[in-house]
Scaffold this motif. Structure first.
Motif, mmCIF file in Angstrom:
data_model
loop_
_atom_site.group_PDB
_atom_site.id
_atom_site.type_symbol
_atom_site.label_atom_id
_atom_site.label_comp_id
_atom_site.label_asym_id
_atom_site.label_seq_id
_atom_site.Cartn_x
_atom_site.Cartn_y
_atom_site.Cartn_z
ATOM 1 N N LEU A 268 5.574 4.543 13.042
ATOM 2 C CA LEU A 268 5.427 5.711 12.161
ATOM 3 C C LEU A 268 3.958 6.065 11.966
ATOM 4 C CD1 LEU A 268 8.223 5.169 9.491
ATOM 5 C CD2 LEU A 268 8.149 6.849 11.338
ATOM 6 N N ASN A 269 3.093 5.054 11.900
ATOM 7 C CA ASN A 269 1.655 5.327 11.824
ATOM 8 C C ASN A 269 1.170 6.068 13.061
ATOM 9 O OD1 ASN A 269 -0.417 4.150 9.683
ATOM 10 N ND2 ASN A 269 1.469 2.948 9.593
ATOM 11 N N ILE B 145 0.861 -1.182 0.000
ATOM 12 C CA ILE B 145 0.000 0.000 0.000
ATOM 13 C C ILE B 145 0.902 1.239 0.000
ATOM 14 C CG2 ILE B 145 -1.763 1.287 1.289
ATOM 15 C CD1 ILE B 145 -2.603 -1.264 2.617
ATOM 16 N N PRO B 146 0.674 2.198 -0.858
ATOM 17 C CA PRO B 146 1.492 3.414 -0.815
ATOM 18 C C PRO B 146 1.120 4.314 0.363
ATOM 19 C CG PRO B 146 -0.090 3.517 -2.617
ATOM 20 C CD PRO B 146 -0.281 2.195 -1.966
ATOM 21 N N ALA B 147 2.040 5.162 0.766
ATOM 22 C CA ALA B 147 1.842 6.116 1.876
ATOM 23 C C ALA B 147 1.298 5.408 3.115
ATOM 24 C CB ALA B 147 0.908 7.252 1.445
ATOM 25 N N LYS B 148 1.952 4.320 3.427
ATOM 26 C CA LYS B 148 1.476 3.453 4.506
ATOM 27 C C LYS B 148 1.480 4.129 5.877
ATOM 28 C CE LYS B 148 3.103 -0.782 3.524
ATOM 29 N NZ LYS B 148 4.023 -1.925 3.751
ATOM 30 N N GLU B 149 2.277 5.176 6.024
ATOM 31 C CA GLU B 149 2.371 5.852 7.328
ATOM 32 C C GLU B 149 1.069 6.545 7.710
ATOM 33 O OE1 GLU B 149 4.383 6.428 4.787
ATOM 34 O OE2 GLU B 149 6.393 5.822 5.413
ATOM 35 N N PHE B 150 0.192 6.750 6.737
ATOM 36 C CA PHE B 150 -1.035 7.516 6.999
ATOM 37 C C PHE B 150 -2.258 6.648 7.289
ATOM 38 C CE2 PHE B 150 1.719 10.446 4.828
ATOM 39 C CZ PHE B 150 1.519 11.630 5.507
ATOM 40 N N VAL C 265 9.973 12.659 11.544
ATOM 41 C CA VAL C 265 8.517 12.543 11.334
ATOM 42 C C VAL C 265 7.895 13.934 11.318
ATOM 43 C CG1 VAL C 265 6.344 11.683 12.305
ATOM 44 C CG2 VAL C 265 8.377 10.249 12.369
ATOM 45 N N LYS C 266 8.372 14.763 12.228
ATOM 46 C CA LYS C 266 7.837 16.122 12.329
ATOM 47 C C LYS C 266 8.048 16.878 11.009
ATOM 48 C CE LYS C 266 7.888 19.909 15.497
ATOM 49 N NZ LYS C 266 7.906 20.302 16.868
#
Ligand SMILES: Nc1ncnc2c1ncn2[C@@H]1O[C@H](COP(=O)(O)OP(=O)(O)OP(=O)(O)O)[C@@H](O)[C@H]1O
Ligand SMILES: [Mg+2]
Length: 248
Positions: free
Chosen positions: A129-130, A96-101, A162-163
């Motif tokens: 990270l999520n 899945i792309p942009a998995k951090e979101f 992350v910030k």
């Protein structure tokens, strides 16, 4: 609503113990809390009295987008728990792309809570990270029995990254000193060093070394249910009150 990750990339420092007992402290002070277990070890789920292997729908199904978070919530008195099970390991391998979101996207519309507390695994991988992408604050448990600053700096670097790239609202609200033993000089040294290097960050309340805190998870109970007259219960209640007074 305050959204908080309980995070430290070092293992066994008191993340889960703090998540469960701060949630329980807040509950006793009449706050409405959503707890998200985003560790595939699922120890928060276990600590609250649920066997992760019997959990059919978990945070993993929510992150994959198969169900809404309301569908997996386990109500435990006034705490809503989004449980984990070992499936969560699979998230790393999902294409899945942009998995951090994923967590943010799934929980952004949560409302009616005073706090969302997220128990993180001991790494800065995709699950943490999520959590850090979604939350606004971090509480960092620090086991005050080692001079652990190397690991702490990795965490701070991770938070800065992350910030910068994922979540500009992120900040460390406070460091929770855990497993404190005033008789051990190392405990006092770590406290002094933390205050010197990170002024203003350490919560005044220290969580003392307390065997009841260690025993409570096997009974599926919070410290307030298991041993309300223990030092662990005192410390977590004092910490909870301090958390309510302190914002980032
Ligand atoms: N104040 C304390 N006094 C005594 N034992 C404690 C205390 N806090 C935590 N423990 C115990 O230390 C161990 C590690 O605590 P915990 O599971 O909360 O850490 P963690 O950071 O969540 O670990 P992991 O990184 O594996 O997720 C557990 O056995 C727990 O019961
Ligand atoms: Mg844990």
């Amino acid at each position: 609503m305050r959204i908080v990750s309980i995070s430290n990339n070092k293992g066994g420092v008191g993340k889960t113990t703090s998540t469960v007992n701060i949630a329980a402290g807040l509950e006793l002070l009449n706050k409405k809390v959503l707890v998200i277990d985003i560790d595939h070890q699922a120890q928060t789920t276990y600590h609250f009295g649920f066997n992760p292997n019997n959990i059919k729908l978990s945070v993993y199904d929510v992150l994959k987008g198969d169900v809404g978070f309301e569908d997996v919530i386990i109500k435990r008195n006034n705490i809503d728990l989004v449980p984990a099970n070992p499936d969560l390991k699979g998230l790393e391998f999902l294409p899945i792309p942009a998995k951090e979101f994923l967590l943010k996207d799934a929980f952004e519309r949560a409302e009616g809570y005073d706090f969302i507390l997220i128990d993180c695994p001991p790494s800065l991988g995709v699950l943490t990270l999520n959590a850090l992408t979604f939350c606004r604050e971090i509480f960092v448990p620090l086991q005050v029995q080692f001079l652990p600053f190397h690991g702490m700096y990795n965490l701070f670097e991770g938070v800065q990254m992350v910030k910068k790239r994922l979540n500009k609202y992120l900040d460390i609200t406070g460091i929770i000193g855990t497993m404190f033993n005033s008789k051990k000089s190392i405990s006092n040294e770590v406290i002094a060093e933390t205050k010197k290097r990170l002024p203003g960050k350490l919560f005044d309340t220290l969580i003392r070394d307390n065997v009841s805190l260690q025993e409570a998870p096997s009974w599926g109970k919070t410290i307030f249910e298991y041993k309300p007259d223990s030092s662990g219960a005192d410390d977590y209640m004092n910490l909870t009150k301090e958390i309510l007074e302190r914002t980032k």
